[in-house]
Every structure is written in C-alpha cells, then in structure tokens.
Design an enzyme around this catalytic site. Structure first.
Site, PDB file in Angstrom:
ATOM      1  CB  THR A 192       7.637   1.719   4.893  1.00 32.40           C
ATOM      2  OG1 THR A 192       7.433   1.273   6.238  1.00 32.40           O
ATOM      3  CG2 THR A 192       9.099   1.586   4.501  1.00 32.40           C
ATOM      4  CE1 TYR A 227      -0.947  -3.445   5.066  1.00 31.89           C
ATOM      5  CE2 TYR A 227      -0.901  -1.350   6.213  1.00 31.89           C
ATOM      6  CZ  TYR A 227      -0.233  -2.440   5.684  1.00 31.89           C
ATOM      7  OH  TYR A 227       1.131  -2.517   5.785  1.00 31.89           O
ATOM      8  CG  LEU A 237       2.464  -0.119  -1.638  1.00 31.08           C
ATOM      9  CD1 LEU A 237       2.180   0.884  -2.738  1.00 31.08           C
ATOM     10  CD2 LEU A 237       2.409  -1.545  -2.166  1.00 31.08           C
ATOM     11  CG  HIS A 238       5.645  -1.712   4.909  1.00 31.04           C
ATOM     12  ND1 HIS A 238       5.580  -0.598   5.718  1.00 31.04           N
ATOM     13  CD2 HIS A 238       4.512  -2.414   5.138  1.00 31.04           C
ATOM     14  CE1 HIS A 238       4.448  -0.642   6.425  1.00 31.04           C
ATOM     15  NE2 HIS A 238       3.791  -1.721   6.095  1.00 31.04           N
ATOM     16  CG  ASP A 239       8.960  -5.529   1.724  1.00 30.00           C
ATOM     17  OD1 ASP A 239       8.354  -6.606   1.705  1.00 30.00           O
ATOM     18  OD2 ASP A 239       9.475  -5.047   2.762  1.00 30.00           O
TER      19      ASP A 239
END
Lengths: 321, 314
Positions: A192, A227, A237-239
């Site tokens: 991620t 960030y 954009l982890h999720d």
C-alpha cells in the site's frame, strides 16, 4: 454474473472513504453492509461518515456501529492525517438514513449466517469488530469466506517504526483475527505504500469533475497535505487498494506466509511478524501482498469514481440489496 | 581503497567462531587496512569453551600472536542458545585445524578489551561478530573508556525480518539486552545485518575459486565454506550462502562497496514474538541516529576482496 457478497468494516478516514465509494460503484460487488469502528477518528465520526458516504453514493447500505475503543490496548487516533471529522473538513450530504440497531458484531454474525460460505469482509480499519464477532459467535468463523484486510507490514511500520496504524490501534484484535483460521488476504504497507498518487495525478483526476470526484479530491487534498507534513511528496492509497484488488486480482502479487501479531513489545507492539523464510515451519495463514501494479490501480480507481457521473447511473437511494 | 600510507584501523575482534567469524578473522588478518590488537570470544554459535578454542586455532593457523581472551559463558540476563545445526559440534566443523600454539590470555575478554583501549594511543574500532554480551559488559564496567572507541562495526540484526525467529537475527536474539545497550550507547555503530548479509551470497563456484588459489589458508577457507553451504542449502532458498561476519570487516576496509542509511535502532527485549528484533527507525524520531544500517553491497567487489585477501596469505 454472480456478484461477490461484501461487508466493509471501516473507520472513515479519507482513504476508507475512497475505498467505500469505489466499492459502492462496482457492479461486480454486492455491498450488503458496512460496519463502523473507532480508529482514524472516534466511532461517532466514523459512523456518521459511513452513512454520509453511502448517501453520497446514492446507496442505502445498512451501517452498524461497532467498537469505539481497542479491546485491551490504549486508544490510538489519526486525526493529524484525516482531520478531526475524519474527512479533512469536506462537507458531505447529511445521512439519508440512520444506523442499524444491531451492533457491528451482531450484524456480522447475522450476515454470515445469511450468506454462509459467501460473505467476504473487507476490513480497512482496526480489527476490533471482527475479533468481537469471531470470539463471541464461534460459528461465524466457519461461515466467513475470507477477510481481506488493509493492515500490517512485513517490513517497517508507519505509526511506529515497527507497526502499521490499523494493527497498532488494536493489536489484540489483530492477533485474534490472524489466529482465527478464516482465510486472510493481507494488504500491508509493503504494497500500500507504493499505491501512490502525486499532486499531478490528483489534478488529472480532479479535472474529470463530478459529484463524487469533486468531494473525493477535496478529501485527498487534505490527505496529501498531511503526507507532505511527514516529508513525503505523494500520498498512499492504502484502503482503496483492497477494493481494487477485489475487482482485478492481477493488480497485486500475493505470497502465502504464516503471520502473527506482537501484542506486548516495548517497541514492537502492533507488528505483524511475517515468517518470510518459513522458519517456524507453520502452515501459511495469510496471502500477503508483495508487489503491485500502481499505474493500473490508479486507473481502476479513477474509472470507478467517474462512473457515478456516467449517464443512467444516478443511483436511487431506495435501491438497496 | 585505503592506501598503505594511511595507518591501519586498530580493531578488537569479538567473535564466536563460527565459520563466518573465522573467515572474518582471516580477512582482517590479511588486510593491511586493519590491525588486530586483540581477539575476545563470545558464546552463541557454540559454547564459550568451543568458540575460544576455535578462535585460538584460527589465529594460530594464521601465524598470529594476537592475544585471545575468553568472554562471558552466557548472555547478560538469559540462558545461552547455541547453533550446532549451522556450525557443527565443534563450532567449526569442516577443516582439521592443528592445536593452538599459544595459551589463552589470563585476562577476561572485558579486561583485555579495557587494557587494549587504555593502552592505545588512537581510538579503537570494535568488531563484534557474535552476541553483544562482552561489548555491553565492557561499556557497563568501563564507561570512562567509551571515548577510546571510535566505532562499533557489528554483524547483527535486521530491519526486515529475522533468520532464527521470524523477527530476530541470531546474534541479537542470543543477548537482546546487551544489544539494546550497545545500540543506545551513543557510540557510532555500523550495523551489518541481514539486510546486507543476505545479499553477500557465496556460491559453490566461489568456493571453488577460493580452493583453486591452492594455498594453505585458501584451502582452509574453502573447507569452511563447504560445511557452511550445507546448512543454507538445506534450509533456505537464497541461491547461495550468506557470508555474514566478513561484511563487518569488509565495511571497514572499503565502505564504498556498501550502501547504508542512518537510523536510530532499539532492540525489543520483551515481546513474546519479537524478542531480539532490531527496531530500525529511519525517521530518527525515536532517538539519535547513531547507527549506519548497511542495506546493500557490490557482491562482485566483496568476493574479489576475499579472493585478494586469500591470495596474500600462504
């Protein structure tokens, strides 16, 4: 075409918000419920945000409130990244409906019973609700087809040098989930952190305009600013990566590993201990993301967010499951 | 490449031979850039009796008169764990080495190290390639001598995952408290952990290249390699055997063949699953960035350095 039966457990949270909007736009996914958890911000905010996001998407998906605090550990929040309201101060429509009366863990139990062997849970916040459901209702364990979670890291952490935020926020819950025997797909920072979007990339998306793209990009402005304060020049954009993978598994390379969670280290609490070399000789309990195709991921995300404005797709809020 | 005009770096080698410790000793002895002032032994790869005998045998074989002093027989606060699967019953299975010519020092490891530091007119570099028990004990017992230590170039730890448990590398796992003391001592540390050593892969072809040199020492090292390779081929899928300890010496000889990043490092001593893990903080938010974490190397230049060293010895 048989849709996949999906429940999303989340703590919106800006990247949760994008992931939700993507999932609710995907024709191949039947999102039958959302459960909220305290995490990025408190439960009141994550629940309200989930309802507002579903309303923005024009979908009436039941939202059930879960745990506000971690099962055992001290509470952690991430308001410095997501803002005090969890959405970077972006105003969304008032929720068109209220949350369910059932708790999140009762809701998960009931949906698993309704869709035995089919229900896949997308878990993109701390794992408190899942651990509750699995320990309180043991039969639920066998009925859940898979848990696809954003969390952890085989390498370094982000919230602390050793731990990623979701796992750190409730390490005992995470430990329970990895011990549960339910098939797990783990999207950790290893992939991620590379699902990045630059300022230029964000402008490209914003230029498309649209009723979902506009607020989504406004949220990402706040997220990118956070960030930047941490010294990075792109956002991760982890999720959203979890949702994108559901729709296109070729985006992420997975490897099977045995994974445990440290719950009581002085420096290592919340670390996902991934047995990369098979030292323990235990069977793998998770498929762990190791590589991704970042460009095609961004393209898929963009396509889904744009689809809200394509002709004929104004979703009727009354059209539920 | 350090020229002969520069004075060699004075070092104290603290080791638990151990096949790769032995090769590190050979490399240090053979290199004009390094001057070994003293050797101290630790327990880990094998018991202190065996590691001390092995260190004496290797130095004797090399024709070195450097004093060897026996260190602690167990970690500061824990029971000893050893690695006979990797290094054999003797700790140096493979070549047959003659009995050592010289007796052990009458001083303990810590006493010999303290004496060496006191008597040196220059700062000394410590090169620990085993558990950090002796180094920690030295720093605790003689804090006034810290200023005589220029740097600690150690083999141990890992930013990403372990080799003995999933989270911990063996040397740190053997004595985590000692490691924590060393990393937090304020002394500059070069950490040659698994991040780099898992790239320092020697193959059977490299072993044959060393054997083909055809001298006493190169043959002995090839025989060490033969044994060492067996464990790694059976247990890992690296495409070669990681030559851990020589990296800590090679970095001193020519740091340009390596890449490194500054970090603060803490050692987990409590976590059930993560005891012995080096928690590497590249952001520096958790403490002073006194550690150079070595992350990469030019493998060809590393092997060439070993080859060159073996050619210089008979």
């Amino acid at each position: 075409m048989k849709k996949r039966t999906i429940l999303i457990d989340c703590d919106p949270g800006i990247d949760d918000a994008i992931a939700l909007l993507m999932a609710l736009a995907a024709p191949k996914l039947d999102v039958i419920g959302i459960t909220s958890v305290g995490g990025n911000v408190g439960l009141e905010a994550t629940t309200r945000n989930a309802l507002s996001l579903a309303t923005l998407a024009g979908k009436h998906v039941p939202v059930a409130r879960g745990m506000d605090l971690a099962l055992i550990a001290e509470t952690k929040r991430a308001e410095s990244v997501h803002g005090t309201d969890g959405l970077g101060g972006v105003r969304l429509p008032e929720p068109a409906y209220a949350a369910e009366k059932a708790t999140a863990w009762e809701f998960i139990r009931d949906r698993a019973a309704e869709f035995p062997g089919e229900l896949e849970i997308v878990a993109i916040g701390p794992l408190s609700n899942l651990a509750m459901a699995l320990s309180a209702y043991p039969e639920t364990r066998r009925r859940i087809k898979a848990i696809h979670l954003m969390g952890g890291s085989a390498g370094v952490g982000n919230a602390t040098p050793a731990a990623e935020f979701n796992i750190l926020a409730d390490p005992h819950a995470a430990a329970a989930v990895f011990q549960s025997g339910v098939p797990i797909t783990m999207f950790g920072l290893d992939v991620t952190n590379r699902a990045t979007l630059s300022s230029a990339g964000l402008e490209t998306i914003r230029a498309f305009g649209g009723r979902v793209i506009a607020p989504a990009c406004a949220m990402l402005d706040h997220y990118l600013a956070a960030y930047r304060r941490f010294g990075r020049d792109t956002l991760a954009l982890h999720d959203p990566l979890v949702v994108a993978w559901l729709l296109d598994p070729s985006l992420v390379t997975l490897q099977p590993y045995f994974v445990e969670v440290e719950t009581d280290g002085r420096y290592t609490t919340g670390k996902t201990v991934v047995d990369l070399h098979g030292i323990l000789k235990r069977s793998a309990n998770a498929m762990v993301g190791v590589e991704l195709d970042a460009e095609r991921f961004i393209a898929l995300m963009t396509k889904l967010l744009r689809s809200y404005d394509e002709s004929g797709s104004a979703k009727d809020p009354g059209a539920g499951r | 490449m350090a020229s002969a005009l520069l004075k060699p770096i004075p070092v104290i080698m603290d080791c638990d031979p151990g096949h790769d410790d032995a090769i590190a000793l050979v490399l240090a002895h053979a290199s004009p850039e390094i001057e070994i002032l003293a050797v101290t032994t630790s327990a880990g790869n094998q018991t202190i009796d065996k590691t001390t005998l092995n260190a004496r045998k290797v130095l004797s074989f090399l024709g070195s008169d450097v004093p060897v002093a026996r260190g602690a027989s167990k970690p500061l606060f824990r029971e000893l764990i050893i690695a006979p699967q990797v290094h054999g019953e003797s700790g140096l299975d493979g070549p047959t080495l003659p009995e050592p010519r010289l007796p052990e020092s009458l001083l303990s490891a810590v006493e010999l190290a303290a004496k060496t530091l006191r008597e040196s007119d220059r700062q000394v570099t410590l090169v620990p390639t085993g558990a950090l028990t002796n180094v920690a004990a030295l720093l605790l017992a003689y804090p006034e001598l810290k200023h005589k230590i220029e740097r600690i170039s150690l083999m141990g730890g890992s930013a990403v995952g372990g080799n003995w448990t999933p989270a911990a590398e063996f040397n740190i796992l053997v004595d985590p408290e000692a490691a924590h003391l060393v990393f937090n001592s304020g002394i500059p540390v070069t950490m040659c952990g698994l991040d780099v050593t898992h790239q320092a892969l020697v193959t059977r072809a490299d072993t044959e290249r060393f054997r083909a040199i055809g001298k006493r020492c190169s043959t002995m090292v090839a025989e060490l390699m033969d044994f060492f390779v067996k464990f790694h081929e059976a247990n890992f899928n690296f495409g070669g055997s990681p030559l851990h300890d020589p990296c800590a010496v090679a970095w001193l000889i020519d740091p340009t063949i390596f890449t490194a990043r500054k970090a603060h490092v803490d050692v987990e001593c409590r976590g059930r699953l993560t005891v012995g893990a080096t928690v590497v903080d590249f952001s520096g938010k958790s403490g002073p960035m006194n550690v150079d974490v070595v992350t990469g190397l030019d493998l060809k230049r590393f092997i060439d350095m070993l080859d060159g060293a073996l050619r210089r010895l008979d």
